[in-house]
Design a protein around this motif. Structure first.
Motif, PDB file in Angstrom:
ATOM      1  N   ASP A  83       0.844  -1.193   0.000  1.00 54.92           N
ATOM      2  CA  ASP A  83       0.000   0.000   0.000  1.00 54.92           C
ATOM      3  C   ASP A  83       0.884   1.249   0.000  1.00 54.92           C
ATOM      4  OD1 ASP A  83       0.693   0.783   2.672  1.00 54.92           O
ATOM      5  OD2 ASP A  83      -0.827  -0.562   3.479  1.00 54.92           O
ATOM      6  N   LEU A  84       0.257   2.398  -0.225  1.00 56.65           N
ATOM      7  CA  LEU A  84       1.017   3.624  -0.424  1.00 56.65           C
ATOM      8  C   LEU A  84       1.818   4.003   0.816  1.00 56.65           C
ATOM      9  CD1 LEU A  84       1.732   5.922  -2.338  1.00 56.65           C
ATOM     10  CD2 LEU A  84      -0.281   7.163  -1.500  1.00 56.65           C
ATOM     11  N   ALA A  85       1.242   3.833   1.994  1.00 59.37           N
ATOM     12  CA  ALA A  85       1.954   4.190   3.226  1.00 59.37           C
ATOM     13  C   ALA A  85       3.211   3.328   3.386  1.00 59.37           C
ATOM     14  CB  ALA A  85       1.035   4.018   4.427  1.00 59.37           C
ATOM     15  N   GLN A  86       3.091   2.039   3.091  1.00 64.35           N
ATOM     16  CA  GLN A  86       4.244   1.149   3.177  1.00 64.35           C
ATOM     17  C   GLN A  86       5.300   1.515   2.137  1.00 64.35           C
ATOM     18  OE1 GLN A  86       2.093  -2.539   2.639  1.00 64.35           O
ATOM     19  NE2 GLN A  86       2.344  -3.098   4.794  1.00 64.35           N
ATOM     20  N   LEU A  87       4.849   1.833   0.930  1.00 65.94           N
ATOM     21  CA  LEU A  87       5.779   2.216  -0.129  1.00 65.94           C
ATOM     22  C   LEU A  87       6.584   3.447   0.278  1.00 65.94           C
ATOM     23  CD1 LEU A  87       4.912   2.478  -3.925  1.00 65.94           C
ATOM     24  CD2 LEU A  87       6.306   4.189  -2.773  1.00 65.94           C
ATOM     25  N   LEU A  88       5.889   4.445   0.805  1.00 59.56           N
ATOM     26  CA  LEU A  88       6.571   5.679   1.190  1.00 59.56           C
ATOM     27  C   LEU A  88       7.562   5.438   2.318  1.00 59.56           C
ATOM     28  CD1 LEU A  88       3.527   8.131   1.004  1.00 59.56           C
ATOM     29  CD2 LEU A  88       5.529   8.122  -0.505  1.00 59.56           C
ATOM     30  N   ARG A  89       7.190   4.585   3.272  1.00 60.37           N
ATOM     31  CA  ARG A  89       8.099   4.300   4.385  1.00 60.37           C
ATOM     32  C   ARG A  89       9.344   3.570   3.900  1.00 60.37           C
ATOM     33  NH1 ARG A  89       7.361   0.201   9.553  1.00 60.37           N
ATOM     34  NH2 ARG A  89       9.225   0.910  10.674  1.00 60.37           N
ATOM     35  N   LEU A  90       9.119   2.573   3.062  1.00 62.10           N
ATOM     36  CA  LEU A  90      10.242   1.783   2.545  1.00 62.10           C
ATOM     37  C   LEU A  90      11.155   2.648   1.689  1.00 62.10           C
ATOM     38  CD1 LEU A  90       9.909  -1.824   1.136  1.00 62.10           C
ATOM     39  CD2 LEU A  90      11.421  -0.173   0.058  1.00 62.10           C
ATOM     40  N   ALA A  91      10.564   3.403   0.770  1.00 61.26           N
ATOM     41  CA  ALA A  91      11.357   4.230  -0.145  1.00 61.26           C
ATOM     42  C   ALA A  91      12.136   5.305   0.607  1.00 61.26           C
ATOM     43  CB  ALA A  91      10.449   4.867  -1.189  1.00 61.26           C
ATOM     44  N   ALA A  92      11.514   5.923   1.596  1.00 61.13           N
ATOM     45  CA  ALA A  92      12.204   6.958   2.370  1.00 61.13           C
ATOM     46  C   ALA A  92      13.391   6.371   3.129  1.00 61.13           C
ATOM     47  CB  ALA A  92      11.231   7.631   3.333  1.00 61.13           C
ATOM     48  N   GLY A  93      13.209   5.153   3.653  1.00 62.05           N
ATOM     49  CA  GLY A  93      14.298   4.508   4.384  1.00 62.05           C
ATOM     50  C   GLY A  93      15.492   4.226   3.500  1.00 62.05           C
ATOM     51  N   ILE A  94      15.242   3.703   2.312  1.00 58.99           N
ATOM     52  CA  ILE A  94      16.336   3.373   1.401  1.00 58.99           C
ATOM     53  C   ILE A  94      16.998   4.636   0.865  1.00 58.99           C
ATOM     54  CG2 ILE A  94      16.922   2.260  -0.770  1.00 58.99           C
ATOM     55  CD1 ILE A  94      16.335   0.377   1.619  1.00 58.99           C
ATOM     56  N   ALA A  95      16.204   5.649   0.539  1.00 58.18           N
ATOM     57  CA  ALA A  95      16.783   6.920   0.077  1.00 58.18           C
ATOM     58  C   ALA A  95      17.644   7.542   1.169  1.00 58.18           C
ATOM     59  CB  ALA A  95      15.673   7.874  -0.345  1.00 58.18           C
ATOM     60  N   SER A  96      17.212   7.420   2.404  1.00 57.04           N
ATOM     61  CA  SER A  96      17.982   7.947   3.529  1.00 57.04           C
ATOM     62  C   SER A  96      19.307   7.205   3.680  1.00 57.04           C
ATOM     63  CB  SER A  96      17.161   7.838   4.819  1.00 57.04           C
ATOM     64  OG  SER A  96      17.911   8.250   5.937  1.00 57.04           O
ATOM     65  N   ALA A  97      19.274   5.876   3.487  1.00 58.91           N
ATOM     66  CA  ALA A  97      20.506   5.086   3.556  1.00 58.91           C
ATOM     67  C   ALA A  97      21.477   5.493   2.446  1.00 58.91           C
ATOM     68  CB  ALA A  97      20.180   3.600   3.449  1.00 58.91           C
ATOM     69  N   ALA A  98      20.958   5.691   1.232  1.00 59.47           N
ATOM     70  CA  ALA A  98      21.802   6.112   0.111  1.00 59.47           C
ATOM     71  C   ALA A  98      22.386   7.498   0.357  1.00 59.47           C
ATOM     72  CB  ALA A  98      20.990   6.096  -1.188  1.00 59.47           C
ATOM     73  N   GLN A  99      21.578   8.382   0.939  1.00 63.87           N
ATOM     74  CA  GLN A  99      22.059   9.725   1.289  1.00 63.87           C
ATOM     75  C   GLN A  99      23.207   9.630   2.296  1.00 63.87           C
ATOM     76  OE1 GLN A  99      19.258  11.896   3.677  1.00 63.87           O
ATOM     77  NE2 GLN A  99      20.177  13.890   3.254  1.00 63.87           N
ATOM     78  N   HIS A 100      23.062   8.760   3.282  1.00 67.56           N
ATOM     79  CA  HIS A 100      24.106   8.558   4.289  1.00 67.56           C
ATOM     80  C   HIS A 100      25.397   8.047   3.650  1.00 67.56           C
ATOM     81  CE1 HIS A 100      26.105   7.096   7.937  1.00 67.56           C
ATOM     82  NE2 HIS A 100      26.257   5.931   7.306  1.00 67.56           N
ATOM     83  N   LEU A 101      25.278   7.077   2.744  1.00 64.48           N
ATOM     84  CA  LEU A 101      26.459   6.506   2.105  1.00 64.48           C
ATOM     85  C   LEU A 101      27.188   7.555   1.276  1.00 64.48           C
ATOM     86  CD1 LEU A 101      25.076   3.011   0.990  1.00 64.48           C
ATOM     87  CD2 LEU A 101      26.578   3.524   2.924  1.00 64.48           C
ATOM     88  N   GLN A 102      26.432   8.422   0.595  1.00 66.24           N
ATOM     89  CA  GLN A 102      27.056   9.500  -0.158  1.00 66.24           C
ATOM     90  C   GLN A 102      27.898  10.376   0.766  1.00 66.24           C
ATOM     91  OE1 GLN A 102      26.878  10.735  -3.535  1.00 66.24           O
ATOM     92  NE2 GLN A 102      26.194   8.679  -4.059  1.00 66.24           N
ATOM     93  N   GLY A 103      27.383  10.636   1.946  1.00 66.40           N
ATOM     94  CA  GLY A 103      28.116  11.436   2.922  1.00 66.40           C
ATOM     95  C   GLY A 103      29.371  10.748   3.422  1.00 66.40           C
ATOM     96  N   GLN A 104      29.407   9.430   3.314  1.00 69.72           N
ATOM     97  CA  GLN A 104      30.576   8.648   3.728  1.00 69.72           C
ATOM     98  C   GLN A 104      31.569   8.457   2.578  1.00 69.72           C
ATOM     99  OE1 GLN A 104      29.858   8.962   7.068  1.00 69.72           O
ATOM    100  NE2 GLN A 104      30.799   6.947   7.280  1.00 69.72           N
ATOM    101  N   GLY A 105      31.271   9.074   1.428  1.00 65.07           N
ATOM    102  CA  GLY A 105      32.151   8.914   0.274  1.00 65.07           C
ATOM    103  C   GLY A 105      32.013   7.563  -0.388  1.00 65.07           C
ATOM    104  N   LEU A 106      30.783   7.014  -0.383  1.00 66.64           N
ATOM    105  CA  LEU A 106      30.542   5.692  -0.947  1.00 66.64           C
ATOM    106  C   LEU A 106      29.394   5.727  -1.953  1.00 66.64           C
ATOM    107  CD1 LEU A 106      30.679   3.256   2.126  1.00 66.64           C
ATOM    108  CD2 LEU A 106      32.308   3.350   0.230  1.00 66.64           C
ATOM    109  N   LEU A 107      29.591   5.029  -3.057  1.00 66.23           N
ATOM    110  CA  LEU A 107      28.516   4.730  -4.006  1.00 66.23           C
ATOM    111  C   LEU A 107      28.148   3.268  -3.775  1.00 66.23           C
ATOM    112  CD1 LEU A 107      27.052   5.825  -6.707  1.00 66.23           C
ATOM    113  CD2 LEU A 107      28.742   4.395  -7.877  1.00 66.23           C
ATOM    114  N   HIS A 108      26.887   2.993  -3.468  1.00 59.39           N
ATOM    115  CA  HIS A 108      26.501   1.605  -3.204  1.00 59.39           C
ATOM    116  C   HIS A 108      26.701   0.733  -4.433  1.00 59.39           C
ATOM    117  CE1 HIS A 108      23.852  -1.895  -2.569  1.00 59.39           C
ATOM    118  NE2 HIS A 108      24.142  -1.733  -1.301  1.00 59.39           N
ATOM    119  N   GLY A 109      26.279   1.223  -5.593  1.00 59.08           N
ATOM    120  CA  GLY A 109      26.546   0.541  -6.852  1.00 59.08           C
ATOM    121  C   GLY A 109      25.615  -0.592  -7.204  1.00 59.08           C
ATOM    122  N   ASP A 110      24.789  -1.015  -6.249  1.00 53.94           N
ATOM    123  CA  ASP A 110      23.893  -2.155  -6.482  1.00 53.94           C
ATOM    124  C   ASP A 110      22.572  -1.927  -5.762  1.00 53.94           C
ATOM    125  OD1 ASP A 110      23.635  -4.493  -7.906  1.00 53.94           O
ATOM    126  OD2 ASP A 110      24.456  -5.791  -6.357  1.00 53.94           O
TER     127      ASP A 110
END
Length: 441
Positions: free
Chosen positions: A313-340
């Protein structure tokens, strides 16, 4: 797995797929009896060094695997196989790739773990090329002609000799998954992460292995009991070049990633393994967390394969997507590209809590170079856009959520923009997803 006896006695007539691994040193001519139907041929794990000049008789052949053989040169006959679109020659001793060996319909090309120093300019004419695996070779550059490979989505050039990334590569409109660890461009950063790691060390003798939890290209994950403490997840690296790169690069990236709510916490480094293997101890994830999807198939090429009945459902999608985007944002700050950044590397539970894992394709970059950091972030943002697109396809919003759904689709299109510089940053993505979550709650 098929057998030579089955092939020679005609039991396989009419088959579309054939897999033979029985110490072959010569191409079995009986394979040509399948010319009218054969589409997938897997001859990996043999002792072949040549292919027959009349291979194009297999006129329906789309996929050919010859990994783990003894080829020193990519056979030129491949270029005359008009239907061939997927070619895999991983772990041979290939040092030369002739221009004539490139099939005109090439879509997926695997040359991992060879001895290749240069590639032919004709690769730039492969307009259908989507996936290119070149980790573990001797490349220091890619043909400039590849700037025309506008459909290229996944590229692995880890464990080579690159001292810089070509400008045109960072501008490709569809590039979404890039791995370049273990090159001169980032080797020093990897070594520093490993040598200055704040993680404690745990000796192999302190662990009691329990069941195997999973296995990937770079290692095996076990449930293990740490003496006198809680159960942990133990990843033991294989010590081989994988399609993504080097296990040492993955280990360095996992350490560099640090702590974040949507990353699996790394707790310690493994030492004193009886075979000197590297390993990491990680927090054991609750059993109700499952992979969001399976990896891409031969048919889907670059896109994950989801369960047919998955709905969100939409609420679950938004929660999941925000979490992953936040993780990617954090990795960028650490000088890392996840790549996968893929659904198959995401664990989720029934409440849509999400954990991003698997740093096998992660790459260090110079965060003090803002132009490079922004360009690499734009590539990862497109990968996130692909994930968002897949989640939206499985979303069942109510009528009251049509406005939010429209905004989400607009964000998706921004993430997939063919102009990388026009894509939003992960900071902007997180802010927009959190705002949408608030508005729809």
């Amino acid at each position: 797995m098929n057998t030579l006896e089955q092939l020679r006695t005609g039991q396989l007539l009419g088959t579309k797929q054939l897999k033979l691994a029985c110490g072959l040193s010569e191409f079995p001519t009986e394979i040509f009896e399948l010319a009218e139907t054969l589409e997938v041929l897997d001859l990996s794990g043999n002792a072949l060094s040549t292919l027959p000049a009349d291979l194009p008789r297999l006129k329906r052949l789309r996929i050919l695997f010859c990994s783990g053989n003894r080829f020193s040169e990519l056979p030129t006959v491949l270029g005359r196989c008009e239907a061939l679109e997927m070619v895999g020659f991983k772990s041979n001793q290939i040092h030369h790739v002739p221009a004539q060996a490139i099939p005109p319909q090439l879509r997926w090309f695997i040359l991992t773990d060879n001895q290749i120093a240069t590639l032919p300019a004709v690769l730039g004419q492969c307009q259908r090329l989507q996936k290119l695996a070149l980790a573990g070779n001797r490349l220091s550059a890619l043909p400039a002609s590849m700037a025309a490979c506008t459909r290229l989505e996944l590229l692995r050039i880890s464990a080579n000799q690159f001292s810089e990334l070509p400008d045109w590569l960072l501008k490709l409109p569809r590039l979404s998954w890039l791995a370049f660890g273990g090159n001169p461009i980032n080797l020093e950063a990897e070594r520093q992460a490993l040598s200055e790691s704040p993680l404690p060390s745990v000796a192999w003798q302190q662990l009691q292995l329990e069941q195997k939890l999973g296995e990937g290209a770079s290692g095996v994950i076990y449930r293990a009991q740490l003496r006198g403490q809680q159960a942990v997840a133990l990843k033991v690296f294989k010590g081989e070049v994988t399609s993504d790169g080097l296990p040492s690069s993955e280990m360095a990236a996992a350490i560099q990633a640090g702590s974040h709510p949507h990353l699996i916490p790394v707790q310690a480094r493994l030492v004193e393994h009886p075979e000197q293997a590297m390993g990491l101890l990680m927090q054991l994830v609750a059993s109700d967390f499952q992979s969001l999807a399976g990896p891409p198939s031969l048919q889907s090429c670059t896109r994950d394969v989801y369960a047919d009945d998955l709905r969100i459902d939409l609420a679950q999608l938004l929660r999941l997507a925000a979490g992953i985007a936040s993780a990617a944002q954090h990795l960028q700050g650490q000088g890392l590209l996840h790549g996968d950044l893929y659904a198959h590397n995401i664990l989720h539970d029934r409440q849509a809590a999400a954990l991003l894992g698997d740093f096998g394709a992660a790459s260090f970059f110079d965060s003090k170079n803002p132009a490079l950091a922004q360009a690499l972030q734009a590539i990862e943002v497109r990968a996130f856009g692909c994930l968002l697109e897949e989640l939206l396809e499985r979303c069942e919003p109510t009528d009251s959520h049509q406005t939010a759904l429209g905004q989400l689709r607009s964000l998706l299109q921004d993430c997939l923009n063919d102009e990388p510089a026009q894509r939003p940053s992960f900071t902007q993505i997180v802010q927009q997803l959190l705002l949408l979550s608030f508005e729809t709650s």
